[in-house]
Design a protein around this motif. Structure first.
Motif, short mmCIF file in Angstrom:
data_model
loop_
_atom_site.label_atom_id
_atom_site.label_comp_id
_atom_site.label_asym_id
_atom_site.label_seq_id
_atom_site.Cartn_x
_atom_site.Cartn_y
_atom_site.Cartn_z
N VAL A 304 0.85 -1.19 0.00
CA VAL A 304 0.00 0.00 0.00
C VAL A 304 0.89 1.23 0.00
O VAL A 304 1.72 1.42 0.90
CB VAL A 304 -0.93 0.01 1.23
N THR A 306 0.91 5.31 0.08
CA THR A 306 -0.03 6.34 0.51
C THR A 306 0.55 7.73 0.31
O THR A 306 1.74 7.97 0.59
CB THR A 306 -0.39 6.14 1.99
N THR A 340 -5.25 3.87 -7.25
CA THR A 340 -6.53 4.06 -6.57
C THR A 340 -6.52 5.30 -5.68
O THR A 340 -7.52 5.59 -5.01
CB THR A 340 -6.84 2.81 -5.71
N ASP A 341 -5.39 6.01 -5.64
CA ASP A 341 -5.28 7.18 -4.78
C ASP A 341 -5.96 8.40 -5.40
O ASP A 341 -6.03 8.54 -6.61
CB ASP A 341 -3.80 7.50 -4.51
N GLU A 349 -7.75 5.80 3.12
CA GLU A 349 -7.82 4.74 2.10
C GLU A 349 -7.89 5.34 0.70
O GLU A 349 -7.36 4.78 -0.25
CB GLU A 349 -9.03 3.85 2.37
N SER A 352 -4.53 6.17 -1.06
CA SER A 352 -3.62 5.03 -1.21
C SER A 352 -3.71 4.40 -2.59
O SER A 352 -4.78 4.30 -3.18
CB SER A 352 -3.94 3.97 -0.15
N LEU A 354 -2.10 0.82 -4.86
CA LEU A 354 -1.73 -0.57 -4.60
C LEU A 354 -0.69 -1.04 -5.59
O LEU A 354 -0.92 -1.02 -6.81
CB LEU A 354 -2.96 -1.48 -4.68
N ARG A 356 1.24 -4.29 -6.74
CA ARG A 356 1.01 -5.74 -6.64
C ARG A 356 2.14 -6.51 -7.32
O ARG A 356 2.47 -6.25 -8.48
CB ARG A 356 -0.33 -6.08 -7.30
N THR A 389 -1.45 -5.27 2.39
CA THR A 389 -2.88 -5.52 2.54
C THR A 389 -3.14 -6.75 3.41
O THR A 389 -4.20 -6.88 4.02
CB THR A 389 -3.55 -5.75 1.18
#
Length: 559
Positions: A304, A306, A340-341, A349, A352, A354, A356, A389
């Motif tokens: 994650v 941020t 997704t931030d 959230e 933040s 992601l 992967r 996560t």
């Protein structure tokens, strides 16, 4: 007229659906689809651990209450829950019937298991031909109250029951094709009654009912649901399911090839859609077989990131992992960054992103704790705000799905009747080699006019899914003017532009004018199938919604 309901679209569907369907209104037959490509791999592993298993145990638990309800209502049950062991499941059902005081005649269909028939290569766990509905029909004609099968086509659960009721033979191609289309609409349960529907806000789909097909002697049908149940049956919901996990105009099966370009849909009252005009052709000479095989081990770590400097943070983590991956390089390494931030987010959230990491290798140690432990070790020496996560694990086995084709006469399709009699089911006497169909004529383009930059989904619905490593995305519209625009706007090349992940992959567009629909097949988007789990959306279930969210120039007259 035969009333056929569905109570399961996959292994894990709503447990209470069987009871709901048996008590919600009149039925003649209740079907349940429990098998999918991933399910076959799961059942294969069950069978390795215990040769007496290999079937969908949920179905047996549902019958603890459902069996008595079905017998009392005069409803016969047909399900592919037998998986890799239909004989074993049939025996358990007989035992259950004696235990609960509801003796029933149980038939089963076998012959699909080809694992020992030839060498399928390293790691093969299952190998099963997709059988047609002949064995189901034979069991029902012999008086079976319950019929369980191994691997049959999903639509065969319906077409086999309809053939038994109406007395169709292999020459009744149009009628069989109509029943296959109805079976395809029913096979995924509530997806035909408003579930997973692009325009879901138009209906109350908090608890959609399951679908029913009223099948007539000519193969035409009406799709509906029990009165008072949730969801909706509309031309749109039926169109969406017709496009699901299909390819071109020919929908080939072991009994008949249904021509999807001949399907006509019409409203037939509230929550009723008439399906008619379906034409059938002889089936191909070869049967499709699904092969699942153990392919190795995989692991996944999600970091994650941020706040500020997301790109730089992702770059640092990848640099810190470079030595770990170089020491014992996995066979495949895939990094993805999901932004997704949100800027200036008031919720953490939403601030933040992601990152992967997914790795695959034949050796469990290469993708095991040495790799996941390296992620944990970055806790105090990595990016600011570091967290994951979930705790990284030791890795897990994965498998892949492959399709093969075998001559139909090599497959011993057998119906085992309630009295134990074994009845061989012959292959179709007439088969055909599928020649390419000419591209259908497109409608006249919509006249040029003012346009607005807006999401495609304002005027078009979509549904997507997986077939092995390929994805299909069906797109449809609800008015003739919208079709005149869509047919010219959404070419295969435009599709690739809107979904950049498909840009380097083969994309084939199929045009279905009677449904006002386009069906796109994207080869290789899912790697080697859902079990390999290489994508964030491993079964392509959301690709259609991604496409609908993309902005295009839409004529204002359509908005």
């Amino acid at each position: 007229m035969l009333r056929i309901g569905n109570a399961s679209g996959f292994y894990g569907d709503r447990f209470d659906a069987m009871e709901e369907m048996l008590t919600g209104g009149p039925l003649d037959v209740l079907t349940g689809d429990y098998l999918a490509e991933l399910t076959m791999l799961i059942l294969g592993r069950d069978r390795i651990r215990d040769p007496g298993k290999g079937y969908a145990r949920t179905f047996l638990r549902q019958l603890e209450t459902g069996l008595g309800l079905a017998v009392d209502a005069g409803v016969r049950i047909v399900a592919n829950a037998g998986g890799l062991n239909p004989a074993g499941l049939a025996e358990r059902i007989g035992e259950l019937g004696e235990r609960v005081g509801v003796p029933v005649g149980v038939g089963y269909v076998t012959g699909d298991d080809l694992l020992g028939a030839r060498d399928w290569g390293a790691g093969a766990v299952t190998a099963n031909a997709y059988l047609g509905g002949g064995g189901i029909a034979a069991c029902l004609c012999a008086g079976a109250d319950v019929v369980v099968t191994g691997r049959v086509t999903d639509a065969a659960l319906v077409s086999g029951a309809a053939a038994a009721h109406h007395g169709w033979g292999g020459q009744d191609l149009d009628a069989l094709a109509g029943a296959v289309v109805a079976g395809h609409v029913l096979e995924c349960g509530a997806q035909a009654t408003g579930g997973n529907y692009a325009f879901f806000a138009e209906h109350d789909v908090r608890h959609p009912g399951f679908p029913i097909a009223e099948i007539h002697a000519d193969g035409s049908s009406v799709i509906t649901k029990h009165p008072g149940t949730g969801g909706a049956v509309t031309v749109g919901t039926v169109t969406a399911q017709l496009l699901y996990e299909t390819g071109g105009a020919r929908y080939s099966g072991p009994d008949v090839t249904a021509r999807l370009d001949t399907v006509r849909l019409a409203p037939d009252g509230p929550d009723r859609v008439r399906v008619h005009g379906v034409r059938g052709e002889p089936p191909p000479a070869a049967l499709k077989a699904g092969i699942t095989r153990a392919a190795g081990w995989r692991n996944e770590v999600v970091f994650v990131l941020t706040g500020l400097d997301v790109i730089a943070k992702a770059r640092l983590i990848r640099a810190q992992f470079a030595d770990v991956l170089a020491a014992r390089p996995p066979a495949r390494v895939r990094w993805t960054l999901a932004r997704t931030d949100h800027r200036d987010a008031s919720v953490q959230e939403e601030a933040s992103a992601l990152l992967r990491l997914v790795v695959h290798d034949p050796d469990p140690d290469v993708v095991g704790r040495a790799l996941s432990g390296a992620a944990v070790e970055l806790a105090l020496s990595g990016v600011p705000g570091f967290h994951l996560t979930a705790p990284p694990g030791p890795g897990s086995p994965y498998g892949v799905f492959e399709a093969a084709y075998v001559p139909a006469d090599e497959v011993r399709h057998v119906a085992v009747l309630p009295d134990g009699t074994r009845v061989p089911i012959p292959s179709p006497s007439s088969t055909a080699t599928e020649e390419p169909l000419p591209e259908p004529a497109l409608p006249e383009p919509l006249p040029a006019g003012p346009a607005r930059h807006a999401p495609l989904g304002l005027v078009a619905g979509a549904r997507s899914g997986d077939k092995g490593g390929d994805a299909n995305v069906g797109v449809w519209v609800r008015t003739e003017d919208a079709w005149r625009w869509l047919a010219h706007e959404l070419t295969a090349e435009r599709f690739r532009q809107l979904l950049p992940e498909t840009a380097e992959l083969p994309v084939t567009r199929h045009v279905l004018p009677r449904l006002r629909a386009l069906n796109f097949v994207v080869e290789g988007l899912l790697g080697r199938g859902v079990a390999e789990n290489v994508r964030f959306d491993p079964q392509a279930k959301a690709v259609g919604e991604w496409l609908r969210s993309r902005y295009v120039e839409i004529p204002e007259v359509l908005l």
